[in-house]
Write a protein that holds these residues in place. Structure first.
Motif, short mmCIF file in Angstrom:
data_model
loop_
_atom_site.label_atom_id
_atom_site.label_comp_id
_atom_site.label_asym_id
_atom_site.label_seq_id
_atom_site.Cartn_x
_atom_site.Cartn_y
_atom_site.Cartn_z
N GLY A 348 13.39 -100.41 49.92
CA GLY A 348 14.06 -100.72 48.74
C GLY A 348 13.61 -101.73 48.00
N PHE A 349 13.24 -102.51 48.50
CA PHE A 349 12.38 -103.69 47.74
C PHE A 349 11.26 -103.13 47.01
CE2 PHE A 349 14.52 -107.30 49.96
CZ PHE A 349 14.27 -108.37 49.09
N LEU A 350 10.29 -102.52 47.82
CA LEU A 350 9.19 -101.74 47.01
C LEU A 350 9.62 -100.88 45.85
CD1 LEU A 350 7.23 -101.25 50.10
CD2 LEU A 350 6.57 -102.87 48.50
N SER A 351 10.77 -100.14 45.98
CA SER A 351 11.14 -99.04 44.96
C SER A 351 11.80 -99.87 43.79
CB SER A 351 12.30 -98.33 45.40
OG SER A 351 12.74 -97.52 44.60
N ALA A 352 12.36 -101.21 44.14
CA ALA A 352 12.72 -101.92 43.03
C ALA A 352 11.82 -102.52 42.53
CB ALA A 352 14.00 -103.09 43.61
N LEU A 353 10.76 -103.07 43.11
CA LEU A 353 9.58 -103.55 42.40
C LEU A 353 8.73 -102.63 41.65
CD1 LEU A 353 8.26 -105.94 45.22
CD2 LEU A 353 8.93 -106.72 43.11
N ALA A 354 8.88 -101.32 42.03
CA ALA A 354 8.01 -100.21 41.30
C ALA A 354 8.82 -100.13 39.58
CB ALA A 354 8.11 -99.26 41.98
N THR A 355 10.00 -100.21 39.82
CA THR A 355 10.92 -100.22 38.63
C THR A 355 10.48 -101.30 37.66
OG1 THR A 355 12.55 -99.22 39.76
CG2 THR A 355 13.01 -100.13 37.68
N VAL A 356 10.66 -102.43 38.28
CA VAL A 356 10.02 -103.64 37.43
C VAL A 356 8.76 -103.58 36.75
CG1 VAL A 356 10.00 -106.21 37.15
CG2 VAL A 356 11.75 -105.12 38.70
N MET A 357 7.82 -103.35 37.70
CA MET A 357 6.44 -103.50 37.49
C MET A 357 6.02 -102.26 36.41
SD MET A 357 5.10 -105.88 38.78
CE MET A 357 3.42 -105.63 39.29
N SER A 358 6.75 -101.08 36.27
CA SER A 358 6.63 -100.31 35.29
C SER A 358 7.22 -100.35 33.92
CB SER A 358 7.10 -98.79 35.67
OG SER A 358 8.69 -99.06 35.93
N ASP A 359 7.93 -101.55 33.78
CA ASP A 359 8.79 -102.03 32.41
C ASP A 359 7.67 -102.82 31.75
OD1 ASP A 359 10.57 -102.98 30.48
OD2 ASP A 359 12.11 -103.20 31.75
N THR A 360 7.14 -102.22 30.88
CA THR A 360 6.06 -102.99 30.33
C THR A 360 6.51 -104.13 29.36
OG1 THR A 360 5.92 -101.30 28.59
CG2 THR A 360 4.19 -101.24 30.53
N SER A 361 7.71 -103.76 28.76
CA SER A 361 8.29 -104.75 27.91
C SER A 361 8.53 -106.20 28.58
CB SER A 361 9.45 -104.39 27.23
OG SER A 361 10.07 -105.46 26.29
N PHE A 362 9.16 -105.90 29.74
CA PHE A 362 9.61 -107.19 30.25
C PHE A 362 8.52 -107.84 31.06
CE2 PHE A 362 10.64 -108.78 34.73
CZ PHE A 362 11.59 -109.76 34.45
N ILE A 363 7.59 -107.25 31.56
CA ILE A 363 6.25 -107.70 32.37
C ILE A 363 5.54 -108.55 31.14
CG2 ILE A 363 4.13 -107.33 33.33
CD1 ILE A 363 6.55 -107.03 35.12
N ALA A 364 5.31 -107.77 30.13
CA ALA A 364 4.74 -108.77 28.89
C ALA A 364 5.50 -109.84 28.53
CB ALA A 364 4.48 -107.69 27.67
N GLN A 365 6.74 -109.72 28.33
CA GLN A 365 7.29 -111.10 28.09
C GLN A 365 7.34 -112.14 29.36
OE1 GLN A 365 11.26 -110.40 25.73
NE2 GLN A 365 10.93 -108.28 26.75
N LEU A 366 7.26 -111.91 30.54
CA LEU A 366 7.44 -112.64 31.30
C LEU A 366 5.97 -113.44 31.51
CD1 LEU A 366 9.01 -112.44 35.03
CD2 LEU A 366 6.37 -112.32 35.29
N LEU A 367 4.98 -112.60 31.19
CA LEU A 367 3.55 -112.99 31.37
C LEU A 367 3.35 -114.15 30.34
CD1 LEU A 367 1.57 -109.96 32.53
CD2 LEU A 367 2.22 -112.05 33.79
N ALA A 368 4.16 -113.87 29.07
CA ALA A 368 3.95 -114.56 28.00
C ALA A 368 4.38 -116.30 28.32
CB ALA A 368 4.63 -114.06 26.71
N ILE A 369 5.78 -116.08 28.84
CA ILE A 369 6.38 -117.39 29.31
C ILE A 369 5.41 -118.09 30.60
CG2 ILE A 369 8.54 -118.38 30.28
CD1 ILE A 369 10.19 -115.94 29.54
N ASN A 370 5.01 -117.34 31.19
CA ASN A 370 4.11 -117.96 32.24
C ASN A 370 2.99 -118.58 31.89
OD1 ASN A 370 3.17 -118.16 35.31
ND2 ASN A 370 1.68 -117.04 34.58
N ALA A 371 2.22 -118.00 30.60
CA ALA A 371 1.02 -118.48 29.96
C ALA A 371 1.43 -119.80 29.30
CB ALA A 371 0.51 -117.45 28.97
N ARG A 372 2.62 -119.86 28.53
CA ARG A 372 3.01 -121.03 27.95
C ARG A 372 3.32 -122.26 28.79
NH1 ARG A 372 8.23 -119.85 25.10
NH2 ARG A 372 7.86 -121.77 24.27
#
Length: 380
Positions: A348-372
Motif C-alpha cells: 500500500g505504501f509503495l502504491s501510494a508512492l507510485a502515485t506521488v512519484m508520477s505526479d510531475t507537477s507536485f514533484i517539480a514543485q517539491l524539488l524547487a523548494i528543496n533546491a531553495r
C-alpha cells in the motif's frame, strides 16, 4: 495507511516566524538554559548512562525511521486542500508528529518521553533533557560559531536529545541520536577525559565504514562538533563536520526541522536493531522523470548480509497492476516482516508512492523548494 494516533505540537514547541524570500520559518531557541544533572562520581554517571542507553536501544528496535509517511501525508493533504501551488501550501501547512512514523524529530520526542520515566531513579533528568538543533555539512566552523546560530541561514535539518551533565565538578553533555541510528550514549566532556566517548565506529559494512567523534567546539563551547569519517574500499577517506548547538533548547523542531524534511529529495523507511544496525527497508531519491521510470531500492537482512533489489515504482502504480517476479515478491514479503509491517501494508505504501512519484507537477514543485532550502544552507 494510517491507523496511528496523531500527536499535535509537543509541549514547549514554538512556531517560527516567516520572512519574505526565505523558504523556511526562522528557528527559535529558548531564552533559558536547561539545568545540568549533577552526579558525584563517574560510577554514578555510568549507571545513569547504562539506563539511558538501554532505553535508546529499545527505541531503535521498536520504532522505524520513517521519512516516507510524512511525504505521503504532505501529498495527500496538498491534494485535498485545493491549493494550486505547493509553495503556498507548504508555508501554511502544519507538520504533525505521527506515532509510529518518526523522522529524527519524532524519535527525539519519543525518546524524551521515555527517558523522563527515569527521573525517579536519577532525579533532575526529566527537567534537564531537551532537544538540540544540528546544522550538517559545515564548511567554516569559525564563521558559524560565536553566538547563537544565525536564524536566517542554514536549515537546522537534524535534532538530537541532550542533557547537560556535571560529574564531580567536571562539565559535559550527554547526547543521543536515534535519528542517525546511534545505539549508544555519546558523552562529551569538556576536558576530553573519561567518560568522554571519542571516536567510535557507527556502522561497518563491506562497502562503507562510518566513524563518529563528538567534542566541544574549542572556539565556542555552546557548540559540539560532530565529525564523521567515511571509508570506502579503494576510495579516499571522506570527512565532514556538523555543529550541534547545545546551549539552549531548540523550540522549532517541528515547525522548521520536520517541515524541512518534508521536501527533502531522499526518502527512507528503515528498521534498526538494538545495536543501531539498519536491517531492512526501502530508500529512493525523489526525481522528476517524465517517462515515469523512477526506482526504489528494497532490502532486508539475510544470513549472508543484506539482499537489495532495485524496482520501478511503476510496478505498483496505475492499473492493471504489473505482476511481480518471484524474487521481487519474496523480497517484499521478507522486508515487510523485518519492518514489522504486513505485506499488504508495505505494498500500500509503495502504491501510494507510485502515485506521488508520477505526479510531475507536485514533484517539480517539491524539488524547487528543496533546491531553495539547499541554497540557503550553502553559506555555512
Amino acid at each position: 495507511l494510517e491507523t496511528a494516533e496523531t500527536w499535535c505540537q509537543p509541549r514547549g514547541q514554538a512556531r517560527g516566524p516567516w520572512i519574505r524570500g526565505v523558504p523556511l520559518p526562522l528557528p527559535v531557541w529558548a531564552h533559558y538554559e536547561s539545568p545540568a544533572l549533577t552526579v558525584n562520581t563517574v560510577e554514578q554517571y555510568e549507571e545513569l548512562a547504562g539506563s539511558v542507553e538501554l532505553e535508546t536501544q529499545r527505541l531503535l528496535r521498536e520504532q522505524r525511521y520513517d521519512t516516507v509517511g510524512n511525504f505521503l501525508r504532505l501529498y495527500r493533504d496538498y491534494a485535498a486542500s485545493g491549493e494550486s501551488t505547493l509553495d503556498r501550501f507548504y508555508r501554511k501547512y502544519q507538520p504533525l508528529i505521527i506515532h509510529g512514523q518518526h523522522t529524527c524529530v519524532g524519535l527525539g520526542f519519543e525518546l524524551l518521553r521515555r527517558l523522563c520515566a527515569l527521573d525517579k531513579r536519577f532525579s533532575g533528568m526529566a527537567n534537564g533533557l531537551y532537544l538540540v538543533s544540528c546544522e550538517e555539512t559545515i564548511g567554516d566552523i569559525a564563521g558559524y560559531v560565536g553566538g547563537p546560530p544565525a536564524a536566517d541561514s542554514g536549515e537546522k535539518e537534524h535534532v538530537l536529545v541532550c542533557l547537560k551533565i556535571e560529574i564531580a565538578g567536571r562539565r559535559g553533555v550527554l547526547l543521543l541520536d536515534p535519528g542517525y541510528h546511534v545505539a549508544r550514549v555519546i558523552t562529551v566532556m569538556a576536558d576530553k577525559l573519561y567518560p568522554h566517548t571519542g571516536w567510535f565506529t557507527q556502522s561497518e559494512e563491506p562497502s562503507c565504514k562510518k566513524e563518529y567523534n563528538y567534542s566541544l567546539c574549542t572556539q565556542d563551547t555552546d557548540y559540539v562538533e560532530w565529525h564523521e569519517r567515511e571509508t570506502r574500499p579503494g576510495a579516499l577517506e571522506r570527512t565532514q563536520v556538523a555543529l550541534i548547538y547545545v546551549a539552549r533548547p531548540y523550540l522549532t523542531a517541528i515547525d522548521v526541522t520536520e517541515r524541512r524534511n518534508l521536501v527533502y529529495n531522499f526518502r527512507t523507511l528503515l528498521a534498526r536493531d538494538t545495536k543501531g544496525h539498519v536491517t531492512a527497508g526501502i530508500y529512493f531519491t525523489v526525481t522528476l522523470d517524465l517517462k515515469n521510470e523512477q526506482t526504489f531500492t528494497i532490502f532486508h537482512q539475510t544470513g549472508n548480509g543484506k539482499k537489495r533489489v532495485k524496482m520501478p515504482f511503476s510496478k505498483f502504480g496505475g492499473s492493471p497492476k504489473v505482476n511481480l517476479e518471484n524474487e521481487e515478491a519474496t523480497v517484499i514479503t521478507e522486508c515487510a516482516r523485518q519492518l514489522g509491517m504486513t505485506c499488504e501494508n508495505l505494498k500500500g505504501f509503495l502504491s501510494a508512492l507510485a502515485t506521488v512519484m508520477s505526479d510531475t507537477s507536485f514533484i517539480a514543485q517539491l524539488l524547487a523548494i528543496n533546491a531553495r532550502i539547499n541554497t540557503l544552507a550553502e553559506d555555512n
